[in-house]
Scaffold this active site. Structure first.
Site, PDB file in Angstrom:
ATOM      1  CG  HIS A  52     104.686  33.638  23.380  1.00  0.00           C
ATOM      2  ND1 HIS A  52     103.981  32.819  22.539  1.00  0.00           N
ATOM      3  CD2 HIS A  52     104.847  34.817  22.722  1.00  0.00           C
ATOM      4  CE1 HIS A  52     103.717  33.471  21.420  1.00  0.00           C
ATOM      5  NE2 HIS A  52     104.241  34.673  21.498  1.00  0.00           N
ATOM      6  CD  GLU A  54     102.754  29.866  27.131  1.00  0.00           C
ATOM      7  OE1 GLU A  54     103.224  31.009  26.951  1.00  0.00           O
ATOM      8  OE2 GLU A  54     101.772  29.424  26.507  1.00  0.00           O
ATOM      9  CD1 TRP A 174      84.539  71.517  36.691  1.00  0.00           C
ATOM     10  CD2 TRP A 174      85.913  69.993  37.589  1.00  0.00           C
ATOM     11  NE1 TRP A 174      85.829  71.953  36.497  1.00  0.00           N
ATOM     12  CE2 TRP A 174      86.692  71.044  37.038  1.00  0.00           C
ATOM     13  CE3 TRP A 174      86.567  68.915  38.194  1.00  0.00           C
ATOM     14  CZ2 TRP A 174      88.078  71.050  37.075  1.00  0.00           C
ATOM     15  CZ3 TRP A 174      87.954  68.923  38.241  1.00  0.00           C
ATOM     16  CH2 TRP A 174      88.693  69.968  37.684  1.00  0.00           C
ATOM     17  NE  ARG A 188      92.311  58.904  29.632  1.00  0.00           N
ATOM     18  CZ  ARG A 188      92.407  60.234  29.697  1.00  0.00           C
ATOM     19  NH1 ARG A 188      93.534  60.792  30.088  1.00  0.00           N
ATOM     20  NH2 ARG A 188      91.383  60.997  29.376  1.00  0.00           N
ATOM     21  CB  THR A 200      86.493  65.479  23.084  1.00  0.00           C
ATOM     22  OG1 THR A 200      85.165  64.954  23.128  1.00  0.00           O
ATOM     23  CG2 THR A 200      87.162  65.240  24.415  1.00  0.00           C
ATOM     24  N   GLY A 269      83.255  62.650  22.478  1.00  0.00           N
ATOM     25  CA  GLY A 269      82.037  63.107  23.134  1.00  0.00           C
ATOM     26  C   GLY A 269      80.817  62.340  22.639  1.00  0.00           C
TER      27      GLY A 269
END
Ligand SMILES: [Zn+2]
Length: 319
Positions: A52, A54, A174, A188, A200, A269
């Site tokens: 972690h 810390e 575009w 992403r 898509t 989409g």
């Protein structure tokens, strides 16, 4: 101890290095300070199963400034303190004898919230909560999953001034400018999964990968009612990140939540985006409004408003 806004911002930026890699945990960052206010240790949570933040910051301090006494520890999220758990961060803080702890966001799990303070008080360690919105932002997705079992869903759509996300032929590539595609591409790198509809995949054959540094932890998700997807699509054949296919968006998100995915980015989409909205599964809409009008033309022939001088506008709506 007082902390400047610049210090808080630097700490959140450090924590962000773990974004997209830490599931089922959230990204976390920590600094150790000397009495004079110098930062003598820095750490962030890299990956589930590893230290972690810390513990990383304490190790960094011991390595680089072993003779300097630690005066305070600042961490973006309340330190974990499950009693009896080997490796709880409160135990590490107690062992390191750091007299002050400040955290910027409470544990989103109501069962753990406020526990660090009690665990540390027994050892005379002062522990305070200093609210800082960007630190709460860091755990927004994690908090949603902890509370509901479902990942936090961001839907990204680029649209024209006449409200089109594609032309009449389904062509969408575009609509947004190169600069805004770069900016949304960076998103992403910060999520656990990218989700798209079958249309898509058939239409655009996208890689669904981050453009910058490769992130092997990113998973690609396709929602397809029929399950009939082109076998030669990039996402199945490029040998890169894992790709999962689900029959409907709710099953997809329930399973991703069960597997500890905190943040899912849906890139369309429109059929999938609308299903998610109808099911009440969208937490955040990221809309890129592009100064173009398509009308009935092809996307490549869209009229440009402002003679090309205007930039795309980003609109973020949160439920
Ligand atoms: Zn911890």
């Amino acid at each position: 101890m007082e902390f400047s806004t610049a210090t808080l911002k630097a700490l959140v930026d450090l924590a962000r290095q773990g974004e997209g890699h830490t599931r089922p945990n959230p990204p976390v960052g920590a600094f150790v300070f000397a009495r004079d206010g110098r930062i003598i240790g820095r750490g962030w949570h890299h990956k589930a199963g590893e230290n972690h933040a810390e513990v990383e910051a304490i190790a960094d301090w011991k390595k680089h400034h072993p003779r300097t006494k630690a005066h305070a520890l600042l961490v973006t999220l309340e330190p974990c303190s499950r009693p009896g758990r080997v490796g709880a961060c409160t135990e590490a803080i107690i062992r390191a004898q750091i007299p002050r702890v400040t955290y910027l966001c409470p544990d989103p799990n109501p069962k753990n919230r406020g526990r660090a303070q009690a665990a540390l008080a027994d050892y005379g360690i002062a522990c305070e909560y200093l609210p800082y919105e960007p630190a709460a932002d860091l755990v927004r997705a994690f908090a949603k999953r902890v509370k509901t079992g479902l990942p936090y869903v961001t839907v990204k759509l680029a649209m024209t001034l006449d409200g089109k996300i594609a032309d009449n032929w389904g062509e969408a590539k575009w609509i947004s400018s190169a600069a805004s595609r770069q900016k949304t591409g960076e998103l992403r790198e910060r999520v656990d999964a990218i989700m798209v509809g079958a249309g898509t995949v058939r239409k655009d054959n996208p890689s669904l990968l981050a453009h910058g540094r490769p992130n092997p932890d990113l998973v690609r998700v396709v929602v397809s009612r029929s399950g009939q997807l082109p076998e030669n699509a990039q996402i199945f054949t490029d040998g890169k990140n894992e790709t999962l296919v689900f029959g409907n968006p709710h099953t997809a998100l329930a399973e991703l939540g069960r597997r500890g995915f905190n943040h899912v980015l849906c890139e369309g989409g429109k059929v999938l985006a609308a299903s998610l909205a109808e099911l009440g599964l969208v937490d955040e809409w990221l809309t890129v409004l592009c100064p173009k009008v398509i009308g009935e033309r092809h996307v490549g022939e869209a009229a440009v408003f402002g003679g090309g001088k205007l930039e795309d506008v980003f609109v973020c709506l949160r439920a």
